[in-house]
Design a protein around this motif. Sequence first.
Motif, short mmCIF file in Angstrom:
data_model
loop_
_atom_site.label_atom_id
_atom_site.label_comp_id
_atom_site.label_asym_id
_atom_site.label_seq_id
_atom_site.Cartn_x
_atom_site.Cartn_y
_atom_site.Cartn_z
N GLY A 51 0.72 -1.08 0.11
CA GLY A 51 -0.14 0.05 0.03
C GLY A 51 0.77 1.19 0.09
N ALA A 52 0.30 2.39 0.47
CA ALA A 52 1.17 3.59 0.38
C ALA A 52 2.19 3.41 1.34
N THR A 70 5.69 9.42 -2.33
CA THR A 70 4.61 8.52 -1.34
C THR A 70 4.05 7.55 -2.70
N ARG A 71 4.30 6.35 -2.66
CA ARG A 71 4.05 5.44 -3.66
C ARG A 71 2.95 4.64 -3.27
N ASN A 72 1.93 3.88 -3.91
CA ASN A 72 1.47 2.61 -3.52
C ASN A 72 2.24 1.51 -4.28
N THR A 73 2.84 0.81 -3.34
CA THR A 73 3.66 -0.39 -3.53
C THR A 73 2.95 -1.77 -4.20
N THR A 75 0.13 -1.02 -6.78
CA THR A 75 -0.21 -0.38 -7.87
C THR A 75 0.78 0.38 -8.40
N GLU A 77 1.11 3.49 -8.13
CA GLU A 77 0.61 4.84 -8.12
C GLU A 77 1.28 5.79 -7.41
N LEU A 79 1.36 8.94 -5.30
CA LEU A 79 0.18 9.73 -4.46
C LEU A 79 0.77 11.07 -4.26
#
Length: 93
Positions: A51-52, A70-73, A75, A77, A79
């Motif tokens: 997650g984040a 800050t990255r969603n691990t 997806t 994505e 953030l």
Amino acid sequence: MIIDHPLLGPRDASEFTYLGDASLIHRPEHGAEDAQARFHAYVYLRDNPAGAHRELWFHEQGDRSWLVVTRNTLTHEILNVELARDVAKARGR
């Protein structure tokens, strides 16, 4: 993956080097009573969250700035993107 650099705008992730957990910005105080335990955790213990997650990235192929991404691990994505110096200064207040 595109990283939206706060100063330079959107950049390809290939310009950057991933350098780990962003909590490494906040080094333990060497004079604390439990300094040995804190430094052991700082150097050797890492979380692997789903997650984040806040990460350090270095703009090696560009302006050589450090970023906190800050990255969603799950997806990949992105953030949020901040200059690491701003994150470090904000903690010092």
